[in-house]
Design a protein around this motif. Structure first.
Motif, PDB file in Angstrom:
ATOM      1  N   UNK A 156     117.807  96.555  35.662  1.00 61.41           N
ATOM      2  CA  UNK A 156     116.801  95.492  35.525  1.00 61.41           C
ATOM      3  C   UNK A 156     116.513  95.181  34.059  1.00 61.41           C
ATOM      4  N   UNK A 157     117.572  94.895  33.312  1.00 65.12           N
ATOM      5  CA  UNK A 157     117.408  94.748  31.868  1.00 65.12           C
ATOM      6  C   UNK A 157     116.640  93.490  31.478  1.00 65.12           C
ATOM      7  N   UNK A 158     116.401  92.596  32.426  1.00 70.99           N
ATOM      8  CA  UNK A 158     115.625  91.399  32.072  1.00 70.99           C
ATOM      9  C   UNK A 158     114.228  91.396  32.689  1.00 70.99           C
ATOM     10  N   UNK A 159     113.904  92.446  33.446  1.00 66.85           N
ATOM     11  CA  UNK A 159     112.630  92.442  34.178  1.00 66.85           C
ATOM     12  C   UNK A 159     111.405  92.504  33.273  1.00 66.85           C
ATOM     13  N   UNK A 160     111.561  93.110  32.097  1.00 64.66           N
ATOM     14  CA  UNK A 160     110.399  93.246  31.213  1.00 64.66           C
ATOM     15  C   UNK A 160     110.322  92.107  30.197  1.00 64.66           C
ATOM     16  N   UNK A 161     111.187  91.103  30.373  1.00 67.30           N
ATOM     17  CA  UNK A 161     111.269  90.048  29.356  1.00 67.30           C
ATOM     18  C   UNK A 161     110.493  88.793  29.751  1.00 67.30           C
ATOM     19  N   UNK A 162     110.021  88.078  28.731  1.00 71.63           N
ATOM     20  CA  UNK A 162     109.424  86.766  28.988  1.00 71.63           C
ATOM     21  C   UNK A 162     110.519  85.830  29.488  1.00 71.63           C
ATOM     22  N   UNK A 163     110.165  84.916  30.405  1.00 74.87           N
ATOM     23  CA  UNK A 163     111.189  84.054  31.025  1.00 74.87           C
ATOM     24  C   UNK A 163     112.079  83.343  30.003  1.00 74.87           C
ATOM     25  N   UNK A 164     111.486  82.909  28.876  1.00 76.51           N
ATOM     26  CA  UNK A 164     112.286  82.089  27.954  1.00 76.51           C
ATOM     27  C   UNK A 164     113.350  82.872  27.190  1.00 76.51           C
ATOM     28  N   UNK A 165     113.276  84.228  27.206  1.00 77.46           N
ATOM     29  CA  UNK A 165     114.310  84.979  26.486  1.00 77.46           C
ATOM     30  C   UNK A 165     115.293  85.679  27.421  1.00 77.46           C
ATOM     31  N   UNK A 166     115.088  85.523  28.721  1.00 74.17           N
ATOM     32  CA  UNK A 166     115.995  86.173  29.676  1.00 74.17           C
ATOM     33  C   UNK A 166     117.426  85.692  29.449  1.00 74.17           C
ATOM     34  N   UNK A 167     117.558  84.382  29.179  1.00 75.63           N
ATOM     35  CA  UNK A 167     118.878  83.789  29.005  1.00 75.63           C
ATOM     36  C   UNK A 167     119.697  84.432  27.900  1.00 75.63           C
ATOM     37  N   UNK A 168     119.052  84.807  26.808  1.00 71.26           N
ATOM     38  CA  UNK A 168     119.822  85.364  25.688  1.00 71.26           C
ATOM     39  C   UNK A 168     120.430  86.719  26.047  1.00 71.26           C
TER      40      UNK A 168
END
Ligand SMILES: Nc1ncnc2c1ncn2[C@@H]1O[C@H](COP(=O)(O)OP(=O)(O)O)[C@@H](O)[C@H]1O
Ligand SMILES: [Mg+2]
Lengths: 270, 219
Positions: free
Chosen positions: A188-200
């Protein structure tokens, strides 16, 4: 536990990169994974999805040997990971065996876990210098190449506290890759991220899938992303693989009632 | 007061020097003992754990004065005799080290679990993991309580006067005995202890905290 039924090594030739063979994991009386059998082929990207608490993280942690298992054997490239051959029999692995074997596995965590007292570059050099014994110059060259690959070369001298979540996660991916693993695990490497930086972060993983022959196991809640890049989707439910299939088949024509329920629920949440 | 300082100032200064030396040496002993015992408490190896626990229990559970007398008066009966100066800082250091050990252990355990797991995932050996990843972060956590402990340590060194180490307290008592000017003699001692604590130890610890925070990229 009777280990005599398990081979000391899997036959060479077409053995999978990872094999879970009747693996059981429990915490006290709570059985988290029940008799798990799962093969992952060389270079395959497998996404693990399922409701919270279904044992997805535990699968990754067992493979990273962060958790011991209560039954069965895990093989990496045909060799036992959780056990080792001694006197013609399998016995539970000792610390040295685990350290040797897990060197071919890298893991990225939900909360990055970068070393806060080191810069991005130092984070990526630490393993290669301290564990692989590379010279500082070699390790630096390797780290800079990887930081460039994840788009973080400009920030290489920053400490993690100065980086955004997405930037930290990209450094964490570079840090894991610097050990030249053959298997990469993403929890879940994107679960703790703000939506706008998930893409990077997902861009970096896409690049890995496209350009490297890594074997990857990824736990994710991003169905679209999983569908795009995976070779196979594994749906976990209560510690068992409820259904697994190629992404198209899995998302367009799920066979099991529970899978259909789960996919409806995540769609509604979107 | 002025003539008192003129007459006894140099002796008080010498006493303060001895106190400072006792402080520095005791602090080194305390750091080493605290680190060894703090790590020992976390060892996977039970005899090491047991030894560390016994040390901490004994030195925390009994009075510093009794420990000082033991080391100076009783150990010689077992064939280990130490000069009073060494017996002094060793006792104080070992006593404070026992408290420090719990700080070290607490700080190590307070380093987030993710840091252990990330270094484990990089295949680092337990020793390297501790030295390169966990301890540097634990150090930052232990500095504030450690600063308080250093003040306690300074105060503790006053007891070495009781085995005739010529420290500040010893000099003050001598002057008092010779002149009966108690207010001046002990007043001067009080003031010097305060200055050492307030204007040397505290700022030094603060500075260290700032340096360590900067190393974490926080400042
Ligand atoms: N260290 C632990 N002790 C006890 N139970 C645990 C521990 N780790 C995980 N579990 C339990 O195991 C189950 C599966 O956890 P996990 O693999 O983290 O699920 P998922 O990643 O699918 O959300 C959960 O019920 C969780 O509460
Ligand atoms: Mg999880």
């Amino acid at each position: 536990m009777d280990l005599s039924a398990y081979p000391l090594e899997l036959p060479k030739g077409d053995c999978p990169m990872v094999r879970f063979m009747n693996v059981t994991k429990s915490y006290g009386s709570l059985v988290v994974l029940d008799n798990l059998n799962l093969d992952i082929q060389r270079g395959e990207m497998v996404s693990v999805i399922g409701p919270s608490g279904s044992g997805k993280t535990t699968v990754l942690r067992m493979l990273m040997t962060l958790e011991t298992i209560n039954g069965g054997v895990i093989y990496i490239d045909g060799k036992p990971l959780t056990h080792m051959a001694r006197g013609g029999r399998l016995v539970p692995a000792d610390e040295a065996h685990l350290r040797r074997m897990r060197a071919s596995i890298g893991m990225c965590f939900q909360h990055f876990n970068l070393f806060p007292h080191m810069t991005a570059l130092q984070n990526c050099m630490e393993g290669p210098v301290q564990v692989l014994g590379l010279s500082k110059a070699e390790a630096r060259a390797r780290a800079e190449e990887l930081l460039a690959m994840v788009g973080m070369i400009e920030k290489k001298d920053q400490h993690p506290s100065r980086l955004s979540g997405g930037q930290q996660q990209r450094v964490a991916i570079a840090r894991a890759l610097a050990m030249r693993p053959r298997i990469m695990l993403f929890d879940e490497v994107t679960s703790a991220l703000d939506p706008e930086v998930i893409g990077e972060v997902t861009e970096v993983i896409r690049k890995l899938v496209a350009e490297h022959d890594l074997t990857m196991l990824m736990v994710t809640h991003q169905m679209g992303f999983a569908r795009d890049i995976s070779d196979r989707i594994c749906f976990f439910y209560k510690g068992k693989i409820e259904e697994q299939a190629a992404p198209e088949q899995f998302f367009t024509n799920p066979q099991k009632e529970r899978t259909q329920q789960f996919l409806r629920a995540v769609k509604d949440a979107d | 007061m002025w003539d008192f300082l003129q007459t006894y100032g140099p002796r008080l200064f010498d006493g303060a020097l001895v106190t400072s030396a006792q402080f520095v040496l005791a602090a080194l002993v305390a750091c080493a003992a605290a680190l060894a015992a703090g790590l020992g408490r976390l060892s996977a190896f039970w005899p090491v754990r047991g030894l560390a626990t016994v040390y901490i229990e004994i030195f925390r559970g009994t009075s510093l004065l009794v420990q000082l007398y033991w080391i100076f008066f009783v150990l010689p009966l077992f064939g280990v005799s130490l000069p009073k100066f060494e017996a002094g800082f060793l006792s104080v250091g070992l006593n404070v080290g026992a408290y420090g050990a719990e700080i070290v252990r607490g700080a190590i355990q307070a380093v987030p679990k993710g840091q252990w797991e990330a270094s484990y995932a990089l295949s680092m050996s337990p020793a390297k993991r501790m030295r390169r990843i966990i301890l540097p972060q634990a150090l930052v956590l232990m500095l504030p309580p450690w600063g308080n402990l250093m003040i306690e340590l300074l105060k503790g060194t006053a007891l070495v006067a009781l085995i005739s180490v010529p420290d500040l307290m010893f000099v003050a008592k001598q002057i008092n005995g010779a002149t009966f000017r108690s207010a001046e003699a002990f007043g001067a001692a009080l003031l010097i202890y305060y200055i050492l604590a307030r204007f040397l130890i505290t700022p030094a610890m603060r500075r260290l905290e700032r340096v360590m925070a900067r190393r974490l990229g926080r400042a």
